[in-house]
Design an enzyme around this catalytic site. Structure first.
Site, PDB file in Angstrom:
ATOM      1  N   ILE A  82      -9.807   9.735  -3.609  1.00 28.16           N
ATOM      2  CA  ILE A  82      -9.674   9.341  -2.088  1.00 28.16           C
ATOM      3  C   ILE A  82      -9.917  10.890  -1.063  1.00 28.16           C
ATOM      4  O   ILE A  82      -8.718  11.455  -1.770  1.00 28.16           O
ATOM      5  CB  ILE A  82      -9.287   8.383  -1.430  1.00 28.16           C
ATOM      6  CG1 ILE A  82      -9.429   6.912  -2.431  1.00 28.16           C
ATOM      7  CG2 ILE A  82      -9.984   7.629   0.218  1.00 28.16           C
ATOM      8  CD1 ILE A  82     -11.505   6.287  -2.236  1.00 28.16           C
ATOM      9  N   ASN A 115       0.897  -1.648   0.071  1.00 30.36           N
ATOM     10  CA  ASN A 115      -0.033  -0.424   0.100  1.00 30.36           C
ATOM     11  C   ASN A 115       0.586   0.849  -0.099  1.00 30.36           C
ATOM     12  O   ASN A 115       0.190   1.989  -0.564  1.00 30.36           O
ATOM     13  CB  ASN A 115      -1.317  -0.169   1.478  1.00 30.36           C
ATOM     14  CG  ASN A 115      -1.479   1.503   1.254  1.00 30.36           C
ATOM     15  OD1 ASN A 115      -2.737   1.658   0.611  1.00 30.36           O
ATOM     16  ND2 ASN A 115      -1.018   2.172   2.442  1.00 30.36           N
ATOM     17  N   TYR A 155       3.083   9.178 -11.958  1.00 30.50           N
ATOM     18  CA  TYR A 155       2.687   8.045 -11.044  1.00 30.50           C
ATOM     19  C   TYR A 155       2.130   6.928 -11.922  1.00 30.50           C
ATOM     20  O   TYR A 155       1.927   5.995 -11.477  1.00 30.50           O
ATOM     21  CB  TYR A 155       1.180   8.739  -9.998  1.00 30.50           C
ATOM     22  CG  TYR A 155       0.548   8.101  -9.291  1.00 30.50           C
ATOM     23  CD1 TYR A 155       0.915   7.911  -7.977  1.00 30.50           C
ATOM     24  CD2 TYR A 155      -0.922   8.394  -9.200  1.00 30.50           C
ATOM     25  CE1 TYR A 155       0.090   6.883  -7.215  1.00 30.50           C
ATOM     26  CE2 TYR A 155      -1.695   7.381  -8.555  1.00 30.50           C
ATOM     27  CZ  TYR A 155      -0.763   6.953  -7.076  1.00 30.50           C
ATOM     28  OH  TYR A 155      -1.798   6.374  -6.361  1.00 30.50           O
TER      29      TYR A 155
END
Length: 254
Positions: free
Chosen positions: A192, A96, A159
């Site tokens: 998010i 993560n 990214y």
């Protein structure tokens, strides 16, 4: 939830999505080791929260972009497994840990590119490789990608490219680790509300409104929307899910 003696390793588990994943996994009765980059106090607070769920927990420092530190890290993992969990192996690896660097393609520096590659791709590649002797047969590996690998938004060329590489790597890992009964999947969050990437989704009202407008369920995502999906993939109910990309975005940019 009764503890089940399984153990998960969650990188970047001291805050944001990783913290939510770690707590969601603990609620399934699974013991948890989290890593943190710099914020030890935050990590220890998460460990205390995990322990309230009735399972064991530990935190170790790790910069997932510093590949040369991985051998020493896994020596620490072996010691923690023995001392805290009375175990020699763990079951679930959740890759993560990450950072967000937002820059137009034309203005992305080589240093920024290398930082993103080391943390999001090279680091994940070799951390997982070095973890293999310590992962139990029948375990799971969960890699994190992003909705931005499916759709594009200006500023995320480097990214998202690293995450695209992760999605390809996941299929190869699933293919090559299948003989050991290890399933490997990708969870790809949409936008998010966390402090990720400077908190853009959470703190920039214009961007938040834009996310709402392109999401079928009509809002930006929250950490609580993600952690439970990762925890589910660590359960027996998810045993036949393998080599899949599971986007958790509320239906963004459909």
């Amino acid at each position: 939830m009764e503890p089940n003696n399984k153990i998960a390793l969650v990188t970047g588990g001291s805050r944001g999505l990783g913290k939510n994943m770690a707590l969601s996994i603990a609620k399934k009765g699974i013991n948890v080791i989290i890593t943190y980059n710099s914020k030890k106090d935050e990590a220890l607070a998460v460990v205390a929260e995990i322990q309230k769920e009735g399972v064991k927990a530990a935190a170790l420092q790790l910069n997932t972009g510093e590949i040369k530190t991985f051998d020493a890290f896994f020596e620490q993992i072996k010691a923690v497994l023995k001392d805290t969990f009375n175990a020699g192996h763990f079951d679930f690896l959740i890759n993560n840990a990450g950072i967000g660097i937002n820059a137009p393609f034309a203005e992305t520096s080589e240093d920024a590119f290398d930082t993103l590659m080391n943390i999001h791709f090279k680091g994940v590649f070799f951390l997982t490789q070095k973890a293999l002797p310590l992962i139990n047969d029948g375990g799971r590996i969960i890699n994190l990608s992003t909705g931005l690998a499916r759709f594009s938004a200006p500023g995320y060329a480097a990214y998202a490219s690293m995450k695209g590489a992760i999605e390809t790597l996941t299929k190869y890992q699933a293919k090559e680790l299948g003989a050991r009964g290890i399933a490997v999947n990708v969870v790809a969050p949409g936008a998010i509300e966390t402090d990720f990437g400077g908190g853009a989704v959470r703190d920039n009202q214009h961007y938040n409104d834009y996310v709402k407008s392109v999401t079928a369920l009509g809002r930006a995502g929250l950490p609580d929307d993600i952690g439970g999906v990762v925890a589910f993939l660590c359960t027996e109910d998810a045993r036949w899910i393998n080599a899949q990309r599971i986007e958790v975005s509320g239906g963004m940019n459909l």
